[in-house]
Design a protein around this motif. Sequence first.
Motif, PDB file in Angstrom:
ATOM      1  N   LYS A  74     124.541  12.111 -37.627  1.00 56.95           N
ATOM      2  CA  LYS A  74     125.401  12.527 -38.959  1.00 56.95           C
ATOM      3  C   LYS A  74     125.806  11.028 -39.553  1.00 56.95           C
ATOM      4  CE  LYS A  74     129.488  14.734 -40.575  1.00 56.95           C
ATOM      5  NZ  LYS A  74     130.769  15.314 -40.370  1.00 56.95           N
ATOM      6  N   PHE A  75     126.243  10.189 -38.669  1.00 54.19           N
ATOM      7  CA  PHE A  75     127.104   9.069 -39.110  1.00 54.19           C
ATOM      8  C   PHE A  75     126.077   7.844 -39.238  1.00 54.19           C
ATOM      9  CE2 PHE A  75     130.723  11.639 -37.688  1.00 54.19           C
ATOM     10  CZ  PHE A  75     131.333  11.541 -39.015  1.00 54.19           C
ATOM     11  N   TYR A  76     125.169   7.520 -38.345  1.00 56.20           N
ATOM     12  CA  TYR A  76     124.330   6.567 -38.556  1.00 56.20           C
ATOM     13  C   TYR A  76     123.676   6.544 -39.849  1.00 56.20           C
ATOM     14  CZ  TYR A  76     120.339   3.357 -37.883  1.00 56.20           C
ATOM     15  OH  TYR A  76     119.373   2.223 -38.041  1.00 56.20           O
ATOM     16  N   PRO A  77     123.120   7.446 -40.306  1.00 51.89           N
ATOM     17  CA  PRO A  77     122.536   7.228 -41.761  1.00 51.89           C
ATOM     18  C   PRO A  77     123.562   6.906 -42.783  1.00 51.89           C
ATOM     19  CG  PRO A  77     121.754   9.230 -40.680  1.00 51.89           C
ATOM     20  CD  PRO A  77     122.859   8.914 -39.991  1.00 51.89           C
ATOM     21  N   GLN A  78     124.610   7.469 -42.541  1.00 49.65           N
ATOM     22  CA  GLN A  78     125.850   7.172 -43.536  1.00 49.65           C
ATOM     23  C   GLN A  78     126.400   5.758 -43.615  1.00 49.65           C
ATOM     24  OE1 GLN A  78     129.184  10.010 -43.200  1.00 49.65           O
ATOM     25  NE2 GLN A  78     127.957  11.858 -43.303  1.00 49.65           N
ATOM     26  N   GLU A  79     126.437   5.409 -42.205  1.00 50.90           N
ATOM     27  CA  GLU A  79     127.024   3.923 -42.110  1.00 50.90           C
ATOM     28  C   GLU A  79     126.094   2.803 -42.673  1.00 50.90           C
ATOM     29  OE1 GLU A  79     130.455   3.312 -41.169  1.00 50.90           O
ATOM     30  OE2 GLU A  79     130.478   5.152 -41.651  1.00 50.90           O
ATOM     31  N   ILE A  80     124.589   3.073 -42.265  1.00 49.30           N
ATOM     32  CA  ILE A  80     123.904   1.944 -42.710  1.00 49.30           C
ATOM     33  C   ILE A  80     123.507   2.168 -44.097  1.00 49.30           C
ATOM     34  CG2 ILE A  80     122.683   2.003 -40.346  1.00 49.30           C
ATOM     35  CD1 ILE A  80     120.351   3.484 -41.736  1.00 49.30           C
ATOM     36  N   GLU A  81     124.106   3.130 -44.921  1.00 45.55           N
ATOM     37  CA  GLU A  81     123.655   3.102 -46.246  1.00 45.55           C
ATOM     38  C   GLU A  81     124.624   2.179 -46.820  1.00 45.55           C
ATOM     39  OE1 GLU A  81     121.794   4.818 -49.477  1.00 45.55           O
ATOM     40  OE2 GLU A  81     121.292   5.565 -47.490  1.00 45.55           O
ATOM     41  N   ASN A  82     125.811   1.938 -46.285  1.00 38.30           N
ATOM     42  CA  ASN A  82     126.674   0.745 -47.109  1.00 38.30           C
ATOM     43  C   ASN A  82     126.671  -0.362 -46.312  1.00 38.30           C
ATOM     44  OD1 ASN A  82     127.626   2.975 -48.876  1.00 38.30           O
ATOM     45  ND2 ASN A  82     128.781   3.962 -47.126  1.00 38.30           N
ATOM     46  N   CYS A  83     125.743  -0.507 -45.203  1.00 42.40           N
ATOM     47  CA  CYS A  83     125.604  -1.819 -44.714  1.00 42.40           C
ATOM     48  C   CYS A  83     125.064  -2.782 -45.382  1.00 42.40           C
ATOM     49  CB  CYS A  83     124.774  -1.499 -43.058  1.00 42.40           C
ATOM     50  SG  CYS A  83     124.755  -2.881 -42.236  1.00 42.40           S
ATOM     51  N   ASP A  84     125.098  -3.925 -45.216  1.00 43.27           N
ATOM     52  CA  ASP A  84     124.815  -5.242 -45.944  1.00 43.27           C
ATOM     53  C   ASP A  84     123.568  -5.828 -45.294  1.00 43.27           C
ATOM     54  OD1 ASP A  84     125.802  -6.467 -43.948  1.00 43.27           O
ATOM     55  OD2 ASP A  84     127.080  -7.895 -45.082  1.00 43.27           O
ATOM     56  N   LEU A  85     123.132  -5.064 -44.328  1.00 43.04           N
ATOM     57  CA  LEU A  85     121.996  -5.681 -43.423  1.00 43.04           C
ATOM     58  C   LEU A  85     120.786  -4.871 -44.135  1.00 43.04           C
ATOM     59  CD1 LEU A  85     123.247  -5.730 -39.957  1.00 43.04           C
ATOM     60  CD2 LEU A  85     122.909  -7.771 -41.561  1.00 43.04           C
ATOM     61  N   ASP A  86     119.472  -5.347 -44.175  1.00 39.15           N
ATOM     62  CA  ASP A  86     118.418  -4.602 -44.629  1.00 39.15           C
ATOM     63  C   ASP A  86     117.337  -4.089 -43.378  1.00 39.15           C
ATOM     64  OD1 ASP A  86     116.028  -3.908 -46.247  1.00 39.15           O
ATOM     65  OD2 ASP A  86     115.951  -5.747 -47.426  1.00 39.15           O
ATOM     66  N   ILE A  87     117.632  -3.065 -42.807  1.00 42.30           N
ATOM     67  CA  ILE A  87     117.128  -2.694 -41.632  1.00 42.30           C
ATOM     68  C   ILE A  87     115.701  -2.021 -41.847  1.00 42.30           C
ATOM     69  CG2 ILE A  87     117.553  -0.907 -39.926  1.00 42.30           C
ATOM     70  CD1 ILE A  87     120.524  -1.070 -40.606  1.00 42.30           C
ATOM     71  N   VAL A  88     114.823  -2.506 -40.928  1.00 45.62           N
ATOM     72  CA  VAL A  88     113.503  -2.121 -41.017  1.00 45.62           C
ATOM     73  C   VAL A  88     112.938  -1.541 -39.873  1.00 45.62           C
ATOM     74  CG1 VAL A  88     112.919  -3.804 -42.884  1.00 45.62           C
ATOM     75  CG2 VAL A  88     112.872  -4.835 -40.597  1.00 45.62           C
ATOM     76  N   SER A  89     113.495  -0.961 -38.968  1.00 43.75           N
ATOM     77  CA  SER A  89     112.971  -0.365 -37.936  1.00 43.75           C
ATOM     78  C   SER A  89     113.856   1.021 -37.487  1.00 43.75           C
ATOM     79  CB  SER A  89     113.267  -1.191 -36.571  1.00 43.75           C
ATOM     80  OG  SER A  89     114.529  -1.487 -36.178  1.00 43.75           O
ATOM     81  N   ASN A  90     113.295   1.839 -36.626  1.00 42.42           N
ATOM     82  CA  ASN A  90     114.412   2.791 -36.088  1.00 42.42           C
ATOM     83  C   ASN A  90     115.477   2.099 -35.109  1.00 42.42           C
ATOM     84  OD1 ASN A  90     113.229   4.920 -37.380  1.00 42.42           O
ATOM     85  ND2 ASN A  90     111.415   4.970 -35.773  1.00 42.42           N
ATOM     86  N   PRO A  91     116.452   2.707 -34.858  1.00 41.96           N
ATOM     87  CA  PRO A  91     117.487   2.347 -34.141  1.00 41.96           C
ATOM     88  C   PRO A  91     117.301   2.624 -32.552  1.00 41.96           C
ATOM     89  CG  PRO A  91     118.349   4.134 -34.982  1.00 41.96           C
ATOM     90  CD  PRO A  91     116.961   3.871 -35.441  1.00 41.96           C
ATOM     91  N   GLU A  92     117.763   1.478 -31.769  1.00 45.49           N
ATOM     92  CA  GLU A  92     117.713   1.692 -30.301  1.00 45.49           C
ATOM     93  C   GLU A  92     119.181   1.986 -29.964  1.00 45.49           C
ATOM     94  OE1 GLU A  92     117.391  -1.151 -26.248  1.00 45.49           O
ATOM     95  OE2 GLU A  92     115.962  -1.634 -27.921  1.00 45.49           O
TER      96      GLU A  92
END
Length: 428
Positions: A74-92
């Motif tokens: 629930k919260f991982y997608p919400q938080e990275i939406e507003n994160c200033d990092l350009d994430i390019v992988s699935n999370p560990e």
Amino acid sequence: MSLTSEKLDGNMANLTITVPAEEFDKAMIEAYKKNKNKFSAPGFRKGKVPMHYIEKVYGEGVFYEDAANDLINKFYPQEIENCDLDIVSNPEIGVEQIGKGQDFIFTAKVATKPPVKLAEYKGVEIEKVNAEVTDEDVDAAIEKTRKENARKVDVTDRAAKNGDEVNINFEGFVDGVAFDGGKGEDYKLVLGSHSFIDTFEEQIEGKNIGDEFDVNVTFPENYQEKSLAGKPAVFKCKLNAITEEVLPELDDDFASDVSEFETVAEYKEDVRKTLEVKKKDAAEKEKESKVLEKLIETCEIDLPEPMIKYNQEKMVQDFEQRLAYQGLKLDQYLEITKQTRDDMLAQVKPDAIKRIKSSLIIEAIAKAENIEVTDEEVDSEIEKTASMYQLDKDKFKELAGEKEIDAIRMDVKMNKAMKLIAAESKEV
């Protein structure tokens, strides 16, 4: 809810997400509701065992895993939406703190988009790309159209020859014993198509309708049916019928039948013009590809391994989806080809790396050149895309949503950057 990030070496980052204790407690109750029917205890009906009793018997952490998974999803997608990092992988994912009445804290180790150290991208020297349309090209295109309009004629007055389509009965034997899958009746085979193994087709040439004969072949060492691999076989055959293709004459009648033109000369000129457009487009694509290959060699990019892995997985998933359209599952394909999923991932890795680098380089050039995209350009691309789905532009926009439109805008920008460096390249 809070998120902190720490940059790591190799274009990696560690995110720490803190979920308030009340959210964790709610998730625990939901986990209990979802799983309570799995528990039974003396004095309680199944599904009615109280949460505190289950925790007492099985331990307080009995519902932790389900609660944690629900909160992370629930919260991982919400938080990275507003994160200033350009994430390019699935999370560990890792769990730092979990427990009743406590904030739930988890970490996500992710790859971030790496910077690109651009080499000189204007005036890249590439091998000359040929866009000339020759008379032979025109003749070949017309010959293809003639073949498409050919008619099949039964042959009764001669033996079979290369290029004929024959109708045969056959049965294969190894060591005098018929083998599974080696029999066919009224089987149609084009001689010279190399559809059958070894010299099978050549041995039918020269035979007449009604002839019964043996065809001697040897199965290849790498033949997929291991019981037949490398073994000599005899096929008992009968030739039932022969047909040949008769091509239409290249005359004015043919030209008017297959085109809007009345004469062969006009038709040929139109074929040439069509080929010139196609060859010019193909040459542009080839130039772009050659320039990119050079830039991939000269630009410096440190790709994080999780980014590569993410793209490998995506390529395999895309292939799996294409198989599904053909009614085939990936597991079936892997069984047929004697591969594992890991084999496929290894095979696509070089292409994944090339795709990632190509995209990053073009994006960096678009930024360096301050390439802008107008709304009119985006609308034009949307119209082309919408027509592929037989939708009007406005309906497509409505269905696509903002993210899809942004992706189209980026595609237009990337395409403009690619055309710029291709136009600036030098053919040698």
